[in-house]
Write a protein that holds these residues in place. Structure first.
Motif, mmCIF file in Angstrom:
data_model
loop_
_atom_site.group_PDB
_atom_site.id
_atom_site.type_symbol
_atom_site.label_atom_id
_atom_site.label_comp_id
_atom_site.label_asym_id
_atom_site.label_seq_id
_atom_site.Cartn_x
_atom_site.Cartn_y
_atom_site.Cartn_z
ATOM 1 N N CYS A 1 0.818 -1.169 -0.169
ATOM 2 C CA CYS A 1 -0.275 -0.011 0.004
ATOM 3 C C CYS A 1 0.976 1.237 0.018
ATOM 4 C CB CYS A 1 -0.949 0.221 1.072
ATOM 5 S SG CYS A 1 -0.189 -0.323 2.783
ATOM 6 N N ILE A 2 0.297 2.171 -0.460
ATOM 7 C CA ILE A 2 0.859 3.551 -0.730
ATOM 8 C C ILE A 2 0.147 4.730 -0.210
ATOM 9 C CG2 ILE A 2 2.288 5.207 -2.262
ATOM 10 C CD1 ILE A 2 2.701 2.776 -4.145
ATOM 11 N N LEU B 1 3.864 2.305 2.532
ATOM 12 C CA LEU B 1 4.857 3.374 1.824
ATOM 13 C C LEU B 1 4.113 4.474 1.776
ATOM 14 C CD1 LEU B 1 6.016 0.891 -1.168
ATOM 15 C CD2 LEU B 1 7.311 1.404 1.056
ATOM 16 N N GLU B 2 4.833 5.603 1.591
ATOM 17 C CA GLU B 2 4.330 6.775 1.487
ATOM 18 C C GLU B 2 5.168 7.877 0.446
ATOM 19 O OE1 GLU B 2 3.503 10.341 4.932
ATOM 20 O OE2 GLU B 2 5.280 9.041 5.072
ATOM 21 N N GLY B 3 4.151 8.465 -0.444
ATOM 22 C CA GLY B 3 4.867 9.198 -1.583
ATOM 23 C C GLY B 3 3.970 10.368 -1.805
ATOM 24 N N VAL C 1 9.500 6.112 -6.479
ATOM 25 C CA VAL C 1 10.311 5.060 -5.789
ATOM 26 C C VAL C 1 9.408 4.271 -5.059
ATOM 27 C CG1 VAL C 1 11.710 4.810 -3.556
ATOM 28 C CG2 VAL C 1 11.992 6.834 -5.233
ATOM 29 N N CYS C 2 8.340 4.416 -4.824
ATOM 30 C CA CYS C 2 7.377 3.570 -3.934
ATOM 31 C C CYS C 2 6.698 2.467 -4.934
ATOM 32 C CB CYS C 2 6.007 4.235 -3.619
ATOM 33 S SG CYS C 2 6.129 5.216 -2.056
ATOM 34 N N ARG D 1 9.230 -4.094 -8.147
ATOM 35 C CA ARG D 1 10.387 -5.119 -7.864
ATOM 36 C C ARG D 1 10.099 -6.226 -6.685
ATOM 37 N NH1 ARG D 1 13.938 -0.509 -7.586
ATOM 38 N NH2 ARG D 1 13.915 -0.997 -5.545
ATOM 39 N N ASP D 2 8.960 -6.057 -6.267
ATOM 40 C CA ASP D 2 8.722 -6.922 -4.977
ATOM 41 C C ASP D 2 9.630 -6.786 -3.828
ATOM 42 O OD1 ASP D 2 6.808 -8.596 -3.998
ATOM 43 O OD2 ASP D 2 8.039 -10.410 -4.511
ATOM 44 N N ASP D 3 9.992 -5.732 -3.801
ATOM 45 C CA ASP D 3 10.874 -5.119 -2.582
ATOM 46 C C ASP D 3 10.094 -4.777 -1.361
ATOM 47 O OD1 ASP D 3 12.914 -4.262 -0.941
ATOM 48 O OD2 ASP D 3 13.387 -2.730 -2.208
#
Length: 133
Positions: A51-52, A83-85, A93-94, A100-102
């Motif tokens: 989630c972002i 995550l936060e954008g 970046v998010c 990339r499944d990071d």
């Protein structure tokens, strides 16, 4: 400028929570959940979906004011469960992390802070009970 990017994805669909589906139905099928602040992101954390959060100044102010200054940052983001954008560069970046499944750190934080074990109500009760003392 960046508002059309999600609609240009080669695979998948962009679903808005204002559609005819409920937020639970959308999250159940989601690969990524994005929102400002709200229940969609909390649900995503419990479901362990990447989630972002996309905070805006009004949302940040509302969060800070409504908690009388106790919370300045959305708790799932603060714990690493989301995550936060806040701008285009941060969102890139998010998305790169998710694509990339990071997301190991995020999923670990989701498991830790949003356990899906059926005991949430008991934990809330214990916190409330401890505040009463």
């Amino acid at each position: 400028q960046y508002s059309r990017i999600p609609y240009q994805l080669k695979n998948g669909h962009v679903m808005e929570s204002t559609s005819l589906l409920t937020s639970e139905e959308i999250n159940a099928a989601a690969a990524i959940t994005m929102s400002i602040y709200g229940t969609m992101l909390i649900q995503a954390c419990y479901l362990q979906i990447p989630c972002i959060a996309v905070p805006n100044e009004a949302g940040k102010k509302d969060l800070f004011d409504s908690t009388e200054g106790l919370i300045a940052r959305f708790p799932p983001c603060q714990t690493g469960a989301c995550l936060e954008g806040a701008n285009a560069q941060e969102l890139v970046v998010c998305f790169e992390k998710v694509f990339r499944d990071d997301t190991v750190k995020m999923k670990s934080a989701q498991k830790k802070h949003f356990p899906n074990d059926g005991q949430s109500a008991n934990r809330v009760y214990e916190v409330i009970k401890s505040l009463k003392k």
